[in-house]
Design a protein around this motif. Sequence first.
Motif, PDB file in Angstrom:
ATOM      1  N   GLU A   6       0.661  -1.114   0.194  1.00  0.00           N
ATOM      2  CA  GLU A   6      -0.108  -0.157   0.068  1.00  0.00           C
ATOM      3  C   GLU A   6       0.848   1.141  -0.002  1.00  0.00           C
ATOM      4  O   GLU A   6       1.926   1.335   0.686  1.00  0.00           O
ATOM      5  CB  GLU A   6      -0.925  -0.012   1.293  1.00  0.00           C
ATOM      6  CG  GLU A   6      -1.688  -1.166   1.605  1.00  0.00           C
ATOM      7  CD  GLU A   6      -1.130  -2.158   2.435  1.00  0.00           C
ATOM      8  OE1 GLU A   6      -1.991  -2.892   2.906  1.00  0.00           O
ATOM      9  OE2 GLU A   6       0.150  -2.178   2.623  1.00  0.00           O
ATOM     10  N   GLY A   8       0.444   6.054  -0.374  1.00  0.00           N
ATOM     11  CA  GLY A   8      -0.653   6.825  -0.545  1.00  0.00           C
ATOM     12  C   GLY A   8      -1.110   7.708   0.624  1.00  0.00           C
ATOM     13  O   GLY A   8      -2.038   8.744   0.764  1.00  0.00           O
ATOM     14  N   ARG A  19      -5.926   9.587  -2.253  1.00  0.00           N
ATOM     15  CA  ARG A  19      -5.935   8.275  -2.961  1.00  0.00           C
ATOM     16  C   ARG A  19      -4.832   7.195  -2.731  1.00  0.00           C
ATOM     17  O   ARG A  19      -3.684   7.596  -2.585  1.00  0.00           O
ATOM     18  CB  ARG A  19      -5.791   8.479  -4.541  1.00  0.00           C
ATOM     19  CG  ARG A  19      -6.225   7.158  -5.381  1.00  0.00           C
ATOM     20  CD  ARG A  19      -6.174   7.742  -6.973  1.00  0.00           C
ATOM     21  NE  ARG A  19      -4.784   7.510  -7.372  1.00  0.00           N
ATOM     22  CZ  ARG A  19      -4.337   7.238  -8.548  1.00  0.00           C
ATOM     23  NH1 ARG A  19      -5.431   6.850  -9.446  1.00  0.00           N
ATOM     24  NH2 ARG A  19      -3.310   7.131  -8.852  1.00  0.00           N
ATOM     25  N   SER A  21      -3.079   3.413  -3.007  1.00  0.00           N
ATOM     26  CA  SER A  21      -2.831   2.406  -4.093  1.00  0.00           C
ATOM     27  C   SER A  21      -2.278   1.221  -3.319  1.00  0.00           C
ATOM     28  O   SER A  21      -1.780   1.174  -2.283  1.00  0.00           O
ATOM     29  CB  SER A  21      -1.814   3.204  -4.901  1.00  0.00           C
ATOM     30  OG  SER A  21      -2.138   4.242  -5.521  1.00  0.00           O
ATOM     31  N   ARG A  72      -9.699  -0.303  -9.964  1.00  0.00           N
ATOM     32  CA  ARG A  72      -8.561  -1.055 -10.054  1.00  0.00           C
ATOM     33  C   ARG A  72      -8.024  -0.724 -11.683  1.00  0.00           C
ATOM     34  O   ARG A  72      -8.800  -0.512 -12.562  1.00  0.00           O
ATOM     35  CB  ARG A  72      -8.802  -2.533 -10.021  1.00  0.00           C
ATOM     36  CG  ARG A  72      -9.688  -3.092 -11.063  1.00  0.00           C
ATOM     37  CD  ARG A  72      -9.837  -4.685 -10.863  1.00  0.00           C
ATOM     38  NE  ARG A  72     -10.437  -5.203 -11.711  1.00  0.00           N
ATOM     39  CZ  ARG A  72     -10.703  -6.515 -12.084  1.00  0.00           C
ATOM     40  NH1 ARG A  72     -10.163  -7.378 -11.331  1.00  0.00           N
ATOM     41  NH2 ARG A  72     -11.433  -7.069 -13.113  1.00  0.00           N
ATOM     42  N   THR A  78      -3.077  -3.141  -9.988  1.00  0.00           N
ATOM     43  CA  THR A  78      -3.321  -2.246  -8.771  1.00  0.00           C
ATOM     44  C   THR A  78      -4.758  -2.069  -8.326  1.00  0.00           C
ATOM     45  O   THR A  78      -5.457  -1.713  -9.711  1.00  0.00           O
ATOM     46  CB  THR A  78      -2.472  -0.968  -9.194  1.00  0.00           C
ATOM     47  OG1 THR A  78      -1.078  -1.283  -9.268  1.00  0.00           O
ATOM     48  CG2 THR A  78      -2.404   0.146  -8.134  1.00  0.00           C
ATOM     49  N   TYR A  80      -7.199   1.008  -6.197  1.00  0.00           N
ATOM     50  CA  TYR A  80      -7.119   2.192  -5.755  1.00  0.00           C
ATOM     51  C   TYR A  80      -8.211   2.535  -4.767  1.00  0.00           C
ATOM     52  O   TYR A  80      -9.334   1.865  -5.104  1.00  0.00           O
ATOM     53  CB  TYR A  80      -7.064   3.337  -6.659  1.00  0.00           C
ATOM     54  CG  TYR A  80      -6.009   3.139  -7.666  1.00  0.00           C
ATOM     55  CD1 TYR A  80      -6.200   2.519  -8.910  1.00  0.00           C
ATOM     56  CD2 TYR A  80      -4.838   3.764  -7.523  1.00  0.00           C
ATOM     57  CE1 TYR A  80      -5.197   2.529  -9.822  1.00  0.00           C
ATOM     58  CE2 TYR A  80      -3.838   3.687  -8.526  1.00  0.00           C
ATOM     59  CZ  TYR A  80      -3.834   2.911  -9.529  1.00  0.00           C
ATOM     60  OH  TYR A  80      -3.035   2.824 -10.808  1.00  0.00           O
ATOM     61  N   GLN A  82      -9.849   6.074  -3.696  1.00  0.00           N
ATOM     62  CA  GLN A  82     -10.217   7.221  -3.732  1.00  0.00           C
ATOM     63  C   GLN A  82     -11.128   7.837  -2.552  1.00  0.00           C
ATOM     64  O   GLN A  82     -12.096   7.415  -2.423  1.00  0.00           O
ATOM     65  CB  GLN A  82     -10.783   7.797  -4.979  1.00  0.00           C
ATOM     66  CG  GLN A  82     -10.866   9.448  -5.143  1.00  0.00           C
ATOM     67  CD  GLN A  82      -9.599  10.241  -5.047  1.00  0.00           C
ATOM     68  OE1 GLN A  82      -8.640   9.890  -5.930  1.00  0.00           O
ATOM     69  NE2 GLN A  82      -9.627  11.384  -4.482  1.00  0.00           N
ATOM     70  N   CYS A  96      -4.550  -3.063   2.641  1.00  0.00           N
ATOM     71  CA  CYS A  96      -5.086  -3.912   1.253  1.00  0.00           C
ATOM     72  C   CYS A  96      -5.223  -5.367   1.504  1.00  0.00           C
ATOM     73  O   CYS A  96      -4.308  -5.895   2.098  1.00  0.00           O
ATOM     74  CB  CYS A  96      -4.137  -3.379   0.243  1.00  0.00           C
ATOM     75  SG  CYS A  96      -4.753  -4.250  -1.406  1.00  0.00           S
TER      76      CYS A  96
END
Length: 129
Positions: A6, A8, A19, A21, A72, A78, A80, A82, A96
């Motif tokens: 992970e 961000g 955001r 990731s 994704r 990946t 994401y 948001q 994640c």
Amino acid sequence: QVQLVESGGGLVQPGGSLRLSCVASGFTLDYYAIGWFRQAPGKEREGVSVFKSSDGSTYYADSVKGRFTISRDNAKNTVYLQMNSLKPEDTAVYYCAAGPVISGYGGSYYFSGYGMDYWGKGTLVTVSS
């Protein structure tokens, strides 16, 4: 070797956006449910959002509906998250996680975390003025 990394996280003011990731390696997202969980200090881990690849369905916690969006990028393997209109109560370590999609298991199985076999180390999100 399966790995989820992970990035961000950070410090953001209330009302701001971030955001997150999650880069997956060692497997492809096509056959997995993948999502985000969080754990605030002194609280239990909770599901935030999950994407189930088998049917494209998405799940969100009531507390983040309308503010957070999971997406994704298959080419980058990946996922994401948001996060908009952030609130102080969104402060937590965000993880994640991924698990293989198994026929007959609904979204709640993965959203609870029980269906997730792989976990990242987390990224800290702090919402404060």
